[in-house]
Design an enzyme around this catalytic site. Structure first.
Site, PDB file in Angstrom:
ATOM      1  N   HIS A  33      -3.282 -58.090  32.754  1.00  0.00           N
ATOM      2  CA  HIS A  33      -2.330 -58.961  32.534  1.00  0.00           C
ATOM      3  C   HIS A  33      -2.820 -60.542  32.821  1.00  0.00           C
ATOM      4  CE1 HIS A  33       1.280 -56.910  31.019  1.00  0.00           C
ATOM      5  NE2 HIS A  33       0.766 -56.058  32.005  1.00  0.00           N
ATOM      6  N   SER A  66      -4.179 -43.548   5.416  1.00  0.00           N
ATOM      7  CA  SER A  66      -4.984 -43.224   6.844  1.00  0.00           C
ATOM      8  C   SER A  66      -4.654 -41.820   6.992  1.00  0.00           C
ATOM      9  CB  SER A  66      -4.022 -44.045   7.894  1.00  0.00           C
ATOM     10  OG  SER A  66      -4.164 -43.157   9.194  1.00  0.00           O
ATOM     11  N   GLY A 123      -0.794 -44.750  20.802  1.00  0.00           N
ATOM     12  CA  GLY A 123       0.219 -45.379  21.623  1.00  0.00           C
ATOM     13  C   GLY A 123      -0.192 -45.084  23.211  1.00  0.00           C
ATOM     14  N   ALA A 124      -1.462 -44.974  23.407  1.00  0.00           N
ATOM     15  CA  ALA A 124      -1.752 -44.871  24.901  1.00  0.00           C
ATOM     16  C   ALA A 124      -2.261 -46.202  25.583  1.00  0.00           C
ATOM     17  CB  ALA A 124      -2.766 -43.784  24.879  1.00  0.00           C
ATOM     18  N   GLY A 125      -2.300 -47.158  24.759  1.00  0.00           N
ATOM     19  CA  GLY A 125      -2.843 -48.327  25.221  1.00  0.00           C
ATOM     20  C   GLY A 125      -4.349 -48.389  25.309  1.00  0.00           C
ATOM     21  N   SER A 127      -5.534 -49.447  22.252  1.00  0.00           N
ATOM     22  CA  SER A 127      -6.102 -50.237  21.347  1.00  0.00           C
ATOM     23  C   SER A 127      -6.246 -49.744  19.943  1.00  0.00           C
ATOM     24  CB  SER A 127      -7.229 -51.240  21.620  1.00  0.00           C
ATOM     25  OG  SER A 127      -6.457 -52.334  22.525  1.00  0.00           O
ATOM     26  N   SER A 129      -4.634 -50.181  17.478  1.00  0.00           N
ATOM     27  CA  SER A 129      -4.199 -51.220  16.319  1.00  0.00           C
ATOM     28  C   SER A 129      -5.473 -52.374  16.226  1.00  0.00           C
ATOM     29  CB  SER A 129      -2.788 -51.924  16.915  1.00  0.00           C
ATOM     30  OG  SER A 129      -2.949 -52.368  18.123  1.00  0.00           O
ATOM     31  N   GLU A 161      -2.693 -59.845  14.303  1.00  0.00           N
ATOM     32  CA  GLU A 161      -1.689 -59.192  15.218  1.00  0.00           C
ATOM     33  C   GLU A 161      -0.676 -60.128  15.891  1.00  0.00           C
ATOM     34  OE1 GLU A 161      -3.119 -55.805  17.303  1.00  0.00           O
ATOM     35  OE2 GLU A 161      -1.424 -55.657  18.663  1.00  0.00           O
ATOM     36  N   ASP A 173      -8.395 -57.185  23.726  1.00  0.00           N
ATOM     37  CA  ASP A 173      -8.502 -56.240  22.877  1.00  0.00           C
ATOM     38  C   ASP A 173      -9.496 -56.336  21.694  1.00  0.00           C
ATOM     39  OD1 ASP A 173      -6.498 -55.454  24.497  1.00  0.00           O
ATOM     40  OD2 ASP A 173      -4.960 -55.031  23.038  1.00  0.00           O
TER      41      ASP A 173
HETATM   42  P1  NG1 Z   1      -2.247 -52.610  25.780  1.00  0.00           P
HETATM   43  O1  NG1 Z   1      -0.971 -52.199  26.355  1.00  0.00           O
HETATM   44  O2  NG1 Z   1      -3.353 -51.851  25.990  1.00  0.00           O
HETATM   45  O3  NG1 Z   1      -1.983 -52.746  24.255  1.00  0.00           O
HETATM   46  C1  NG1 Z   1      -1.724 -55.211  26.302  1.00  0.00           C
HETATM   47  C2  NG1 Z   1      -2.130 -56.199  25.534  1.00  0.00           C
HETATM   48  C3  NG1 Z   1      -3.411 -57.010  26.044  1.00  0.00           C
HETATM   49  C4  NG1 Z   1      -3.247 -57.272  27.476  1.00  0.00           C
HETATM   50  C5  NG1 Z   1      -2.844 -56.132  28.168  1.00  0.00           C
HETATM   51  C6  NG1 Z   1      -2.609 -56.206  29.745  1.00  0.00           C
HETATM   52  C7  NG1 Z   1      -1.418 -56.015  23.240  1.00  0.00           C
HETATM   53  C8  NG1 Z   1      -1.782 -55.358  21.898  1.00  0.00           C
HETATM   54  N1  NG1 Z   1      -2.538 -55.924  24.054  1.00  0.00           N
HETATM   55  O4  NG1 Z   1      -2.460 -53.981  25.985  1.00  0.00           O
HETATM   56  O5  NG1 Z   1      -3.734 -58.131  25.334  1.00  0.00           O
HETATM   57  O6  NG1 Z   1      -2.255 -58.436  27.663  1.00  0.00           O
HETATM   58  O7  NG1 Z   1      -1.571 -55.616  27.678  1.00  0.00           O
HETATM   59  O8  NG1 Z   1      -3.715 -56.599  30.531  1.00  0.00           O
HETATM   60  O9  NG1 Z   1      -0.238 -56.267  23.439  1.00  0.00           O
HETATM   61 MG    MG Z   2      -1.750 -51.997  20.046  1.00  0.00          MG
END
Ligand code: NG1
Ligand code: MG
Length: 389
Positions: A33, A66, A123-125, A127, A129, A161, A173
């Site tokens: 963050h 996809s 959807g696990a964070g 990236s 996308s 995005e 990301d």
């Molecule tokens: P995640 O939750 O991995 O998508 C998000 C933001 C990043 C960054 C982090 C917090 C998106 C696509 N990415 O990551 O840019 O702010 O949270 O460090 O929202």
């Molecule tokens: Mg994403």
């Protein structure tokens, strides 16, 4: 890659030259963050990611498929009329990238047929996308012979995005995925985009990503709420300190002036960002000095700060991280936006099997959920693949 090419034949027929591309997923090791606050982050590209098999077209059509979302079928779009369409879900990311490349003035008038396959847990964070965005970027760049500077392509993907898809993310990301390098993490200043490639030599340890399998339901709204809180804190500090971003402010300056932030919760949010930024720089110094334990301790502090000050963890992430601490992780923290998603841990290689078993068991006891574990390697950024890959 072979299956992706076979799927390509099935969708679009054989003939013509089919080329292969790849863009990784990413994980952030520390600096959470901080990106949208102009601070530092320390992500790396993963060896898992999105594969694309692609063939040039001589008209202005994009045809996208996809393997991860076969139910959506093949999606067609015209380069001269790219608009967001909700029901097309994932396909808005490639469409957005094409739109941004054109808006930037690049001559992109011929389309492509592209089949995607991603092996990033969804959807696990991690990236997925941004991975789709960057793999599309390198396909279109290569086919049209544009030679777009890589950092510019990263910014165009972020703009896709932010503005096309409507997700208000920072630059981390796309940067990690566009500029990553095998066995390196990137210390990135998100404001200036200056970066330092840092070798990661883990000999006795390994990186483990654990998925809470808790849906990040609140992530979007809370993400935007945190952004607002940070802007408010910055606005109040600004009158005292000359800073355009929270990430510009030192820990000392913050401590001397924090009283100007009148709301205690907002003050807490700012404290996380400012300490996290300092922690990230310090963590990389530790790593460069070969002090992996020191790096791990700062990862743990990062988690506590995200839990107590920024309040973006939640029961599942806390349970998984605490179980990892108990089980002897060198460092463990949530990664990404929070509220669910994944944790990242550094674990001694020798203990990996018992780690997974015991942490999984403990997590299940606490939450009733099964965690998934991935021992990950740091891979290369987005690229065209050679034959043998
Ligand atoms: P995640 O939750 O991995 O998508 C998000 C933001 C990043 C960054 C982090 C917090 C998106 C696509 N990415 O990551 O840019 O702010 O949270 O460090 O929202
Ligand atoms: Mg994403």
């Amino acid at each position: 890659m072979k299956q992706v090419i076979e799927a390509f034949y099935e969708q679009f027929g054989s003939g013509g030259e089919i080329q292969s591309f790849f863009a990784p997923g990413r994980v952030n090791l520390i600096g959470e963050h901080t990106d949208y606050n102009g601070g530092h982050v320390f992500p790396c590209a993963l060896s898992v990611g999105t594969y694309a098999a692609a063939r040039k077209r001589s008209d202005a059509k994009l045809r996208l498929y996809s393997m991860n979302f076969p139910e959506l079928g093949m999606i067609e779009a015209d380069l001269s009329a790219l608009v967001y369409e909700k029901e097309q879900e994932w396909a808005n990311y490639p469409k957005g990238v094409a739109a941004k490349i054109r808006e930037a003035g690049y001559p992109l008038s011929e389309g492509a047929d592209i089949v995607y396959y991603g092996n990033i847990p969804n959807g696990a964070g991690l990236s997925s996308s941004a991975s789709i965005e960057l793999v599309t970027g390198v396909v279109l760049d290569a086919f049209a012979g544009l030679s777009i500077d890589r950092v510019e392509l990263v910014k165009l993907a972020q703009a896709a995005e932010n503005e096309f898809v409507g997700v208000n993310c920072g630059i981390m990301d796309q940067f990690a995925i566009g500029k990553g390098e095998k066995d390196h993490a990137l210390l990135l200043n998100c404001q200036t985009l200056e970066y330092q490639k840092t070798p990661i030599h883990l000999e006795e340890e390994t990186l483990v990503i654990a998925n809470t399998n808790k849906r990040r339901g609140l992530a979007d709204s809370k993400y935007n709420e945190r952004r607002r809180e940070c802007e408010e804190a910055l606005g109040q500090l600004k009158t005292e300190l000359e800073a355009d971003f929270l990430g510009d402010i030192s820990v000392e300056d913050f401590e001397a002036h924090k009283h100007v932030i009148d709301d205690p919760v907002t003050r807490q949010r700012a404290r996380h960002v400012i300490y996290e930024n300092a922690r990230t720089i310090e963590a990389v110094e530790k790593l460069n000095a070969g002090d992996i334990n020191g790096f791990g301790r700062l990862m743990n502090e990062s988690h506590r700060s995200l839990r107590d000050d920024y309040e973006v963890t939640g029961h599942e992430l806390d349970a998984l991280v605490e179980a990892a601490w108990e089980e002897g992780a060198i460092g463990s923290r949530m990664t990404g936006a929070g509220f669910g998603g994944c944790t990242i841990s550094i674990v001694p290689k020798a203990d990996i099997e018992t780690f997974k078993e015991n942490v999984g068991e403990q997590y299940y006891k606490q939450t009733g959920l099964e965690a998934d574990f991935y021992v990950v390697e740091i891979g290369d950024g987005a690229k065209r693949l050679e034959e043998e890959e």
